[in-house]
Motif scaffolding. Structure first.
Motif, PDB file in Angstrom:
ATOM      1  N   LEU A 176      17.316 -35.914 -25.063  1.00  0.00           N
ATOM      2  CA  LEU A 176      17.903 -36.302 -23.775  1.00  0.00           C
ATOM      3  C   LEU A 176      17.515 -35.307 -22.684  1.00  0.00           C
ATOM      4  O   LEU A 176      17.230 -35.682 -21.550  1.00  0.00           O
ATOM      5  N   VAL A 213      15.488 -36.578 -19.367  1.00  0.00           N
ATOM      6  CA  VAL A 213      16.040 -36.549 -18.007  1.00  0.00           C
ATOM      7  C   VAL A 213      14.994 -36.100 -16.989  1.00  0.00           C
ATOM      8  O   VAL A 213      15.029 -36.488 -15.822  1.00  0.00           O
ATOM      9  N   VAL A 270      21.764 -43.607 -27.934  1.00  0.00           N
ATOM     10  CA  VAL A 270      22.733 -43.381 -26.861  1.00  0.00           C
ATOM     11  C   VAL A 270      23.642 -44.605 -26.686  1.00  0.00           C
ATOM     12  O   VAL A 270      24.827 -44.474 -26.378  1.00  0.00           O
ATOM     13  N   ARG A 301      26.174 -40.204 -24.584  1.00  0.00           N
ATOM     14  CA  ARG A 301      26.247 -40.812 -23.243  1.00  0.00           C
ATOM     15  C   ARG A 301      26.842 -39.836 -22.246  1.00  0.00           C
ATOM     16  O   ARG A 301      26.395 -39.725 -21.117  1.00  0.00           O
ATOM     17  N   ARG A 317      24.305 -37.386 -21.369  1.00  0.00           N
ATOM     18  CA  ARG A 317      23.294 -37.936 -20.465  1.00  0.00           C
ATOM     19  C   ARG A 317      23.772 -37.895 -19.022  1.00  0.00           C
ATOM     20  O   ARG A 317      23.019 -37.545 -18.118  1.00  0.00           O
ATOM     21  N   SER A 324      22.007 -35.755 -16.152  1.00  0.00           N
ATOM     22  CA  SER A 324      21.521 -36.403 -14.934  1.00  0.00           C
ATOM     23  C   SER A 324      22.053 -35.693 -13.701  1.00  0.00           C
ATOM     24  O   SER A 324      21.318 -35.469 -12.732  1.00  0.00           O
TER      25      SER A 324
END
Ligand SMILES: [Zn+2]
Lengths: 228, 225
Positions: B20, B24, B40, B47, B50, B54
């Protein structure tokens, strides 16, 4: 006469073809004593170099000084440059190493006494935003970056702030690309944990990211497994 | 908390979290990204990560886009500290300063060099003449293998090869030619011989193995091939 140099070779305007080919010609001329050729290389790379080094030291004048030193060393070591490689990564390798050395020495000497008003200064408690001043986002990022251990911070700066590819970073930091990718993942994970904690979003996820960061980005994780 | 879901999918959370972090920033291959996506979709823990990644990556991107040559803190700390010091324009080249430093370091090197070369030149002239006499001034030689023997012999005083010149090795593009004194009279062992040999050794250390070459134009030191 033992002189082998001084052929009038290349000016900065003489762009004929690919930049790395042009670099190679300038390096070749510089090695044979053509100082102007080296000047062209300096002018070509200085802005990017200063910009990158500034990411590491957060002090404009200092980054210019370090860039000067970088070019001076590059000039002195031109005969060690492998012409089959690209000049850029080689130059940035010298510059980044020099800067990291500088930062380590400064840290050892105690940055607080000598650089107490340095822009890189961190608030005493990094988890709490200092309410007295309005810190903008870049500074905020810088404060959190300073908490990330050096070997991860370097990769994060070069990849996410300066946009080098992982293979370029591998050349600059003289590591395998796989190592750089591993460090990059680790760096982003650690950064996000610290960032979101500081922003109060509370989504600190990876337990790894919290270890080794509790005392100001110490490199105590040096022995951590998972690399190479 | 992740352990529950980790067993439900082929990709474990540890691997997913690491990927992840690459995803990103667009550092993951498409096929890896697809597999990650499947994980995910069924893993709340990943999640959450993530979202966190982000958010922090967006902050990094914003910092990356911010003008870096005039950092925002300049007006606060730096400006305060350097209020009286004019700072150069952001885009002024550092080449003049670098160039000056290169020149300085080359000069200090050349001063070191010139400090001992004249003395050496005198001795070298003696040896050169000696070798010229002994070896007919033709072949190249490392020289001084058994200087004591030949040194003892009386040697004619005339310079055999015109005004000899000595060229220092070409290092960092600096060439120096030094003209010898015309001839150096001697008729007995010269104490400068030892000095000269020492300096030749210094030269070896500094520039690599050297050799003395006799040419029509004079005597030169050259890097040994
Ligand atoms: Zn998961």
């Amino acid at each position: 006469m033992a002189s082998t140099s001084q052929q009038p070779l290349t000016t900065a305007e003489d762009y004929s073809g690919d930049a790395s080919v042009h670099d190679a010609r300038l390096v070749d001329a510089a090695r044979r004593g053509d100082k102007d050729a080296f000047g062209s290389l300096v002018r070509r790379y200085e802005r990017r170099l200063i910009r990158v080094l500034l990411r590491f030291v957060s002090d404009y004048e200092l980054s210019r000084d370090l860039a000067q030193e970088t070019f001076l060393r590059a000039y002195e070591r031109l005969d060690q440059f492998d012409p089959s490689r690209r000049f850029g990564p080689w130059l940035f390798q010298i510059g980044v190493n020099l800067t990291l050395d500088y930062l380590r020495r400064r840290k050892r000497r105690g940055r607080w006494s000598l650089f107490s008003d340095s822009p890189a200064e961190r608030p005493p408690d990094p988890e709490v935003v200092d309410p007295r001043q309005q810190i903008d986002l870049s500074q905020e990022v810088q404060v959190v970056l300073d908490r990330v251990p050096e070997k991860y911070r370097s990769v994060l700066i070069l990849r996410d702030l300066e946009g080098f590819t992982t293979s370029e970073i591998a050349a600059i930091l003289n590591r395998k690309e796989a190592t750089i990718r591993w460090r990059l993942a680790e760096a982003r994970t650690r950064f996000q944990a610290l960032w979101n904690k500081r922003q109060g979003n509370g989504s600190a996820a990876s337990p790894d990211a919290e270890n080794g960061n509790s005392d100001g980005g110490s490199d105590s994780d040096e022995l951590q497994a998972g690399e190479e | 908390m992740a352990t529950l879901t980790a067993d439900l999918t082929p990709m474990n959370c540890r691997q997913a979290k690491s990927e992840l972090a690459l995803w990103v920033g667009g550092d993951l291959t498409e096929s890896s990204a697809l597999e990650l996506e499947r994980h995910v979709a069924v893993c709340p823990s990943c999640r959450t990560l993530r979202e966190g990644l982000s958010a922090s990556h967006t902050a990094l991107q914003a910092a990356a886009a911010a003008p870096v040559l005039r950092p925002a803190h300049e007006e606060s700390t730096t400006a305060r500290r350097e209020a009286n010091r004019p700072r150069p324009a952001s885009d002024s080249s550092i080449w003049p300063a670098v160039s000056a430093r290169i020149t300085r370091s080359e000069q200090s090197r050349s001063q070191r060099f010139n400090g001992w070369v004249p003395a050496m030149a005198v001795s070298a002239a003696c040896v050169a003449i000696l070798f010229v006499a002994a070896q007919n001034a033709t072949q190249s030689t490392r020289g001084f293998r058994s200087p004591d023997d030949s040194w003892q012999q009386p040697i004619p005083l005339t310079p055999a090869v015109g005004p000899p010149r000595i060229s220092s090795p070409n290092t960092n593009g600096i060439d120096r030619d030094i003209t010898f004194p015309q001839a150096v009279p001697f008729d007995r062992p010269d104490p400068r011989q030892r000095e000269f040999q020492n300096r030749l050794r210094e030269l070896d250390r500094e520039f690599g193995p050297m050799e003395l070459r006799f040419r029509d134009s004079g005597v030169t030191f050259e890097r040994r091939r």
